[in-house]
Scaffold this active site. Structure first.
Site, PDB file in Angstrom:
ATOM      1  N   SER A 198       0.828  -1.200   0.000  1.00 14.57           N
ATOM      2  CA  SER A 198       0.000   0.000   0.000  1.00 14.57           C
ATOM      3  C   SER A 198       0.864   1.251   0.000  1.00 14.57           C
ATOM      4  O   SER A 198       1.716   1.444   0.873  1.00 14.57           O
ATOM      5  CB  SER A 198      -0.914   0.015   1.228  1.00 14.57           C
ATOM      6  OG  SER A 198      -1.603   1.248   1.311  1.00 14.57           O
ATOM      7  N   HIS A 220      -0.931  -0.873  -4.340  1.00 11.18           N
ATOM      8  CA  HIS A 220      -2.264  -0.451  -3.916  1.00 11.18           C
ATOM      9  C   HIS A 220      -2.264   1.059  -3.737  1.00 11.18           C
ATOM     10  O   HIS A 220      -1.447   1.611  -2.993  1.00 11.18           O
ATOM     11  CB  HIS A 220      -2.624  -1.160  -2.606  1.00 11.18           C
ATOM     12  CG  HIS A 220      -4.054  -0.982  -2.195  1.00 11.18           C
ATOM     13  ND1 HIS A 220      -5.087  -1.649  -2.805  1.00 11.18           N
ATOM     14  CD2 HIS A 220      -4.619  -0.221  -1.221  1.00 11.18           C
ATOM     15  CE1 HIS A 220      -6.227  -1.319  -2.226  1.00 11.18           C
ATOM     16  NE2 HIS A 220      -5.972  -0.437  -1.271  1.00 11.18           N
ATOM     17  N   ASP A 241      -4.457   4.119  -2.606  1.00 16.08           N
ATOM     18  CA  ASP A 241      -5.644   4.563  -1.876  1.00 16.08           C
ATOM     19  C   ASP A 241      -5.991   6.004  -2.206  1.00 16.08           C
ATOM     20  O   ASP A 241      -5.149   6.904  -2.108  1.00 16.08           O
ATOM     21  CB  ASP A 241      -5.409   4.450  -0.368  1.00 16.08           C
ATOM     22  CG  ASP A 241      -5.472   3.015   0.123  1.00 16.08           C
ATOM     23  OD1 ASP A 241      -6.444   2.318  -0.227  1.00 16.08           O
ATOM     24  OD2 ASP A 241      -4.564   2.592   0.855  1.00 16.08           O
ATOM     25  N   MET A 252      -8.571   8.877  -0.963  1.00 18.88           N
ATOM     26  CA  MET A 252      -9.487   9.231   0.121  1.00 18.88           C
ATOM     27  C   MET A 252      -9.860  10.697   0.024  1.00 18.88           C
ATOM     28  O   MET A 252      -9.002  11.541  -0.258  1.00 18.88           O
ATOM     29  CB  MET A 252      -8.831   8.922   1.472  1.00 18.88           C
ATOM     30  CG  MET A 252      -8.533   7.444   1.656  1.00 18.88           C
ATOM     31  SD  MET A 252      -7.854   7.044   3.281  1.00 18.88           S
ATOM     32  CE  MET A 252      -6.111   7.345   2.981  1.00 18.88           C
ATOM     33  N   HIS A 261      -8.008   2.152  -5.202  1.00 21.65           N
ATOM     34  CA  HIS A 261      -9.089   1.939  -4.234  1.00 21.65           C
ATOM     35  C   HIS A 261      -9.724   3.288  -3.938  1.00 21.65           C
ATOM     36  O   HIS A 261      -9.123   4.129  -3.266  1.00 21.65           O
ATOM     37  CB  HIS A 261      -8.501   1.296  -2.970  1.00 21.65           C
ATOM     38  CG  HIS A 261      -9.499   1.036  -1.891  1.00 21.65           C
ATOM     39  ND1 HIS A 261      -9.117   0.676  -0.613  1.00 21.65           N
ATOM     40  CD2 HIS A 261     -10.853   1.050  -1.884  1.00 21.65           C
ATOM     41  CE1 HIS A 261     -10.183   0.493   0.128  1.00 21.65           C
ATOM     42  NE2 HIS A 261     -11.254   0.725  -0.615  1.00 21.65           N
ATOM     43  N   MET A 285     -11.921   5.351  -1.986  1.00 27.21           N
ATOM     44  CA  MET A 285     -12.661   5.519  -0.731  1.00 27.21           C
ATOM     45  C   MET A 285     -13.207   6.939  -0.716  1.00 27.21           C
ATOM     46  O   MET A 285     -12.646   7.842  -0.089  1.00 27.21           O
ATOM     47  CB  MET A 285     -11.732   5.255   0.458  1.00 27.21           C
ATOM     48  CG  MET A 285     -11.329   3.803   0.585  1.00 27.21           C
ATOM     49  SD  MET A 285     -10.207   3.516   1.966  1.00 27.21           S
ATOM     50  CE  MET A 285      -8.649   3.999   1.206  1.00 27.21           C
ATOM     51  N   MET A 307     -12.378  -5.053   3.894  1.00 28.24           N
ATOM     52  CA  MET A 307     -11.624  -4.201   4.807  1.00 28.24           C
ATOM     53  C   MET A 307     -11.596  -4.853   6.190  1.00 28.24           C
ATOM     54  O   MET A 307     -12.638  -5.138   6.770  1.00 28.24           O
ATOM     55  CB  MET A 307     -12.265  -2.816   4.906  1.00 28.24           C
ATOM     56  CG  MET A 307     -12.248  -2.014   3.610  1.00 28.24           C
ATOM     57  SD  MET A 307     -10.580  -1.689   2.979  1.00 28.24           S
ATOM     58  CE  MET A 307      -9.826  -0.837   4.360  1.00 28.24           C
ATOM     59  N   ASP A 354      -7.563  -5.898   3.064  1.00 31.86           N
ATOM     60  CA  ASP A 354      -6.798  -4.683   3.356  1.00 31.86           C
ATOM     61  C   ASP A 354      -7.038  -4.282   4.801  1.00 31.86           C
ATOM     62  O   ASP A 354      -8.184  -4.063   5.209  1.00 31.86           O
ATOM     63  CB  ASP A 354      -7.251  -3.568   2.410  1.00 31.86           C
ATOM     64  CG  ASP A 354      -6.448  -2.291   2.569  1.00 31.86           C
ATOM     65  OD1 ASP A 354      -5.501  -2.270   3.368  1.00 31.86           O
ATOM     66  OD2 ASP A 354      -6.780  -1.310   1.873  1.00 31.86           O
TER      67      ASP A 354
END
Length: 213
Positions: free
Chosen positions: A7, A32, A34, A36, A66, A68, A137, A171
């Site tokens: 990540s 990965h 992320d 957000m 990902h 989010m 998650m 994750d």
């Protein structure tokens, strides 16, 4: 087979090129990423331009995005254009995620659907036929370094028991101590942040996956 997916949140961003080069040297070919928005989860992270910069420098590196965030459908085109190899959206962000999943697939990437710890796995059932990846998650999303929630492993078993044959990613608090448990439950991709990038010997972590895949 299990795949290690480090990540980006836990990487040394001031030395990211060195971090990615080390990953590749260790035989790890997926990162990965992320995203957000400080609303869907209580943190703010990386945007599309950063994804493009990584893809331009490392075109063979798979970037597992990902999202989010609220309204992730607004960002699918740009992440597809900027090199995402897979894009995961959250079940909680939609009444019906099918249009998003179909758009991701049509764009040439794997489409994923994720659930937070408090969301029941049964909410995924209507969409499994149109989903390539389910991301479970095992911490509350938003920050790295949290403690693994072992009760979430039952969601993996539930998905396999209900016939899902696609990729199950996990994750949150994942490390070599619980990787075997997750593999036995049916997981394929294990996202590791601090357990990889901040390990005393990241190469040994990568080697563990090669030897136990």
């Amino acid at each position: 087979m299990i795949k290690l997916t480090p990540s980006l949140l836990a990487a040394d961003l001031m030395n990211l090129g060195r971090e990615i080069n080390s990953m590749l040297d260790h035989g790890v070919d997926q990162l990965h990423f992320d995203v957000m928005d400080a609303h869907f989860v209580p943190n703010l992270s990386f945007g599309p331009s950063f994804c493009r910069a990584i893809h331009r420098q490392y075109p063979d590196l798979k970037i597992d995005v990902h999202l989010m965030m609220d309204n992730p459908e607004k960002y699918l085109d740009i992440f597809l254009q900027y090199g995402a190899s897979s894009i995961t959206v959250h079940r909680e962000a939609f009444e019906d995620p099918r249009p998003c999943l179909n758009k991701i697939r049509a764009g040439g990437a794997l489409c994923g659907l994720s659930v937070k710890p408090g969301t029941g796995e049964e909410t995924l059932l209507p969409f499994l036929d149109e989903t390539d990846v389910v991301l479970i998650m095992t911490v509350e999303p938003g920050f790295g370094g949290q403690k693994f929630m072992p009760e979430q492993v039952d969601k993996i078993r539930f998905l396999r028991a209900n016939g899902f044959q696609g990729i199950i990613a996990v994750d949150g608090g994942v490390n070599t101590d619980n990787a075997g448990l997750l593999k036995d439950a049916g997981a394929n991709w294990l996202v590791m942040g601090t357990a990889y990038f901040r390990a005393e010997d990241p190469e040994a972590v990568a080697r563990y996956f090669k030897e136990n895949a």
